[in-house]
Motif scaffolding. Structure first.
Motif, mmCIF file in Angstrom:
data_model
loop_
_atom_site.group_PDB
_atom_site.id
_atom_site.type_symbol
_atom_site.label_atom_id
_atom_site.label_comp_id
_atom_site.label_asym_id
_atom_site.label_seq_id
_atom_site.Cartn_x
_atom_site.Cartn_y
_atom_site.Cartn_z
ATOM 1 N N ASP A 16 -1.608 11.670 0.808
ATOM 2 C CA ASP A 16 -1.750 10.802 1.987
ATOM 3 C C ASP A 16 -2.866 9.781 1.750
ATOM 4 N N GLU A 17 -3.946 10.258 1.139
ATOM 5 C CA GLU A 17 -5.098 9.379 0.910
ATOM 6 C C GLU A 17 -4.711 8.194 0.008
ATOM 7 N N THR A 18 -3.876 8.463 -0.978
ATOM 8 C CA THR A 18 -3.435 7.396 -1.880
ATOM 9 C C THR A 18 -2.590 6.378 -1.112
ATOM 10 N N VAL A 19 -1.726 6.888 -0.228
ATOM 11 C CA VAL A 19 -0.876 5.995 0.568
ATOM 12 C C VAL A 19 -1.762 5.128 1.467
ATOM 13 N N GLU A 20 -2.748 5.768 2.104
ATOM 14 C CA GLU A 20 -3.641 5.001 2.998
ATOM 15 C C GLU A 20 -4.409 3.932 2.217
ATOM 16 N N ARG A 21 -4.875 4.307 1.033
ATOM 17 C CA ARG A 21 -5.605 3.316 0.228
ATOM 18 C C ARG A 21 -4.684 2.165 -0.181
ATOM 19 N N ALA A 22 -3.466 2.507 -0.503
ATOM 20 C CA ALA A 22 -2.507 1.455 -0.897
ATOM 21 C C ALA A 22 -2.236 0.513 0.276
ATOM 22 N N ARG A 23 -2.088 1.094 1.449
ATOM 23 C CA ARG A 23 -1.871 0.273 2.656
ATOM 24 C C ARG A 23 -3.064 -0.663 2.887
ATOM 25 N N ALA A 24 -4.269 -0.108 2.720
ATOM 26 C CA ALA A 24 -5.479 -0.910 2.931
ATOM 27 C C ALA A 24 -5.599 -2.000 1.867
ATOM 28 N N ILE A 25 -5.229 -1.649 0.644
ATOM 29 C CA ILE A 25 -5.273 -2.646 -0.440
ATOM 30 C C ILE A 25 -4.300 -3.779 -0.123
ATOM 31 N N ALA A 26 -3.108 -3.418 0.363
ATOM 32 C CA ALA A 26 -2.113 -4.445 0.715
ATOM 33 C C ALA A 26 -2.717 -5.421 1.721
ATOM 34 N N ARG A 27 -3.361 -4.878 2.741
ATOM 35 C CA ARG A 27 -3.971 -5.765 3.757
ATOM 36 C C ARG A 27 -5.043 -6.647 3.118
ATOM 37 N N ALA A 28 -5.865 -6.043 2.255
ATOM 38 C CA ALA A 28 -6.976 -6.793 1.649
ATOM 39 C C ALA A 28 -6.494 -7.932 0.756
ATOM 40 N N ILE A 29 -5.300 -7.782 0.171
ATOM 41 C CA ILE A 29 -4.798 -8.867 -0.688
ATOM 42 C C ILE A 29 -3.821 -9.761 0.076
ATOM 43 N N GLY A 30 -3.771 -9.583 1.393
ATOM 44 C CA GLY A 30 -2.976 -10.489 2.223
ATOM 45 C C GLY A 30 -1.482 -10.231 2.199
ATOM 46 N N LYS A 31 -1.083 -8.996 1.872
ATOM 47 C CA LYS A 31 0.352 -8.679 1.862
ATOM 48 C C LYS A 31 0.707 -7.811 3.064
ATOM 49 N N THR A 32 1.961 -7.879 3.451
ATOM 50 C CA THR A 32 2.472 -6.961 4.465
ATOM 51 C C THR A 32 3.205 -5.866 3.707
ATOM 52 N N SER A 33 2.860 -4.617 4.014
ATOM 53 C CA SER A 33 3.480 -3.540 3.242
ATOM 54 C C SER A 33 4.532 -2.805 4.047
ATOM 55 N N ILE A 34 5.503 -2.266 3.311
ATOM 56 C CA ILE A 34 6.426 -1.305 3.917
ATOM 57 C C ILE A 34 6.269 -0.024 3.105
ATOM 58 N N LEU A 35 6.490 1.107 3.766
ATOM 59 C CA LEU A 35 6.324 2.397 3.090
ATOM 60 C C LEU A 35 7.702 3.031 2.928
ATOM 61 N N VAL A 36 8.014 3.366 1.686
ATOM 62 C CA VAL A 36 9.355 3.861 1.369
ATOM 63 C C VAL A 36 9.207 5.125 0.530
ATOM 64 N N ASN A 37 10.035 6.122 0.808
ATOM 65 C CA ASN A 37 10.018 7.314 -0.040
ATOM 66 C C ASN A 37 10.704 7.020 -1.361
ATOM 67 N N ASP A 38 10.374 7.813 -2.361
ATOM 68 C CA ASP A 38 10.869 7.577 -3.706
ATOM 69 C C ASP A 38 12.348 7.943 -3.831
ATOM 70 N N VAL A 39 13.190 6.930 -3.705
ATOM 71 C CA VAL A 39 14.620 7.105 -3.968
ATOM 72 C C VAL A 39 15.016 5.991 -4.918
ATOM 73 N N PRO A 40 16.084 6.193 -5.709
ATOM 74 C CA PRO A 40 16.470 5.139 -6.647
ATOM 75 C C PRO A 40 16.722 3.811 -5.921
ATOM 76 N N GLY A 41 16.128 2.757 -6.448
ATOM 77 C CA GLY A 41 16.307 1.432 -5.850
ATOM 78 C C GLY A 41 15.394 1.180 -4.664
ATOM 79 N N PHE A 42 14.609 2.200 -4.289
ATOM 80 C CA PHE A 42 13.704 2.084 -3.125
ATOM 81 C C PHE A 42 14.493 1.537 -1.928
ATOM 82 N N ALA A 43 13.870 0.701 -1.108
ATOM 83 C CA ALA A 43 14.624 0.160 0.030
ATOM 84 C C ALA A 43 15.185 -1.220 -0.300
ATOM 85 N N THR A 44 14.376 -2.025 -1.000
ATOM 86 C CA THR A 44 14.739 -3.436 -1.171
ATOM 87 C C THR A 44 15.840 -3.646 -2.215
#
Ligand SMILES: NC(=O)c1ccc[n+]([C@@H]2O[C@H](COP(=O)([O-])OP(=O)(O)OC[C@H]3O[C@@H](n4cnc5c(N)ncnc54)[C@H](O)[C@@H]3O)[C@@H](O)[C@H]2O)c1
Length: 296
Positions: free
Chosen positions: A167-195
């Motif tokens: 969870d901590e890694t996910v939270e840090r990733a979310r915070a990093i996304a904000r810090a670099i000006g990106k909007t993040s989506i959170l997706v579980n690990d499945v082939p092809g992800f969501a996009t």
């Protein structure tokens, strides 16, 4: 450690191709010290030149000062080894070719030199984050940080959580996304992800429609552009991404998920003919200096 607002002081970027150079620029623009490594050292210099040229255009438009542009380029330091890139890095992000064994070997080397708590972020478009983390013996801090091309322009960061990602890694990733000006989506690990999963199925269906004579490539694309507000139709987008790249993703998803991802024959034919899209000058369109032209 990255602090709670997501700022990362030192980032190692491994692989300085299309994505690595853009990712390096994104972090440098957010104030991080970036160490950029590539097995081909000339690619690092090329990447820095590319960033410089790209920023010069932004400066010319008056959207950035020349000083700020210089600072961003200066923040991207070439590293001549993975060890040099990784020492003291809170985040190691790889953007090397799409090959599990290669990514594992890069991270193993980085892990020997980076701090024990460094986040291991991969820009993979299709490989399993869970498998990568497990084979590294570091599932808790392994995460997918899927940037889009070109990273400085595209707003999305698809964060992919492996089965063991903490969870901590996910939270840090979310915070990093904000810090670099990106909007993040959170997706579980499945082939092809969501996009990719949705994107390639739309492209594949458009190809099946084209080869069964439903409409011309340009009309199929226009339908989605004007009727569904897609900024670009699925066939034109396939030309931009590369037909070979799309074929590889479809083959992977067909194996992993099912028959709905079977690559259409027209795609195989065009790839065999060397018509890979914009990069070879021809795909579903002909690409000239003026842009895509309909093939009749
Ligand atoms: N191109 C895209 O649109 C896109 C979008 C999202 C994700 N991705 C993913 O990003 C990753 C990189 O893709 P790309 O398009 O930037 O590829 P690229 O071919 O442009 O760049 C890859 C770079 O990795 C370098 N490299 C090869 N072996 C290496 C090694 N052992 N150590 C360090 N560097 C090494 C190459 O010299 C090259 O500069 C892939 O996993 C890809 O699936 C690509």
């Amino acid at each position: 450690m990255s602090n709670s607002n997501g700022n990362v002081a030192v980032v190692a970027v491994l692989g300085a191709g299309t994505m690595g150079s853009g990712i390096a620029q994104v972090f440098a623009a957010a104030g991080a010290a970036v160490r950029l490594y590539d097995v081909d050292l000339a690619r690092v210099e090329k990447a820095r030149d590319g960033v410089k040229a790209g920023l010069a255009k932004v400066v010319a438009k008056g959207k950035l000062t020349a000083e700020a542009a210089e600072k961003i380029v200066a923040a991207i330091a070439p590293a001549t080894s993975i060890a040099e890139a990784s020492r003291g890095a809170e985040l190691v992000i790889e953007a090397a070719p799409e090959d599990m064994a290669l990514k594992i070997s890069l991270f193993r080397e980085a892990m020997a030199h980076a701090p024990k708590e460094a986040i291991l972020g991969t820009n993979t478009s299709s490989l399993s984050i869970t498998e990568l983390g497990s084979r590294l013996g570091a599932g808790a801090r392994t995460i997918g940080l899927h940037f889009f091309n070109p990273p400085p322009v595209m707003e999305l960061l698809e964060i992919v959580r492996g089965v063991a990602t903490a969870d901590e890694t996910v939270e840090r990733a979310r915070a990093i996304a904000r810090a670099i000006g990106k909007t993040s989506i959170l997706v579980n690990d499945v082939p092809g992800f969501a996009t990719s999963r949705l994107g390639v199925i739309l492209g594949a269906e458009a190809m099946r429609m084209l080869e069964t004579g439903v409409a011309s490539a340009a009309d199929i694309d226009r339908g989605m552009e004007l009727g569904y507000r897609h900024p670009m139709g699925p066939l034109k987008l396939t030309d931009l991404v590369g037909l070979d790249v799309r074929l590889a993703i479809l083959e992977h998803l067909q194996k992993e998920i099912g028959e709905q991802f079977r690559p259409p024959p027209i795609l195989r034919r065009l790839v065999r003919a060397g018509h890979l899209g914009k990069k070879t000058g021809r795909g579903f369109y002909e690409w000239t200096a003026e842009g895509p032209k309909e093939i009749r």
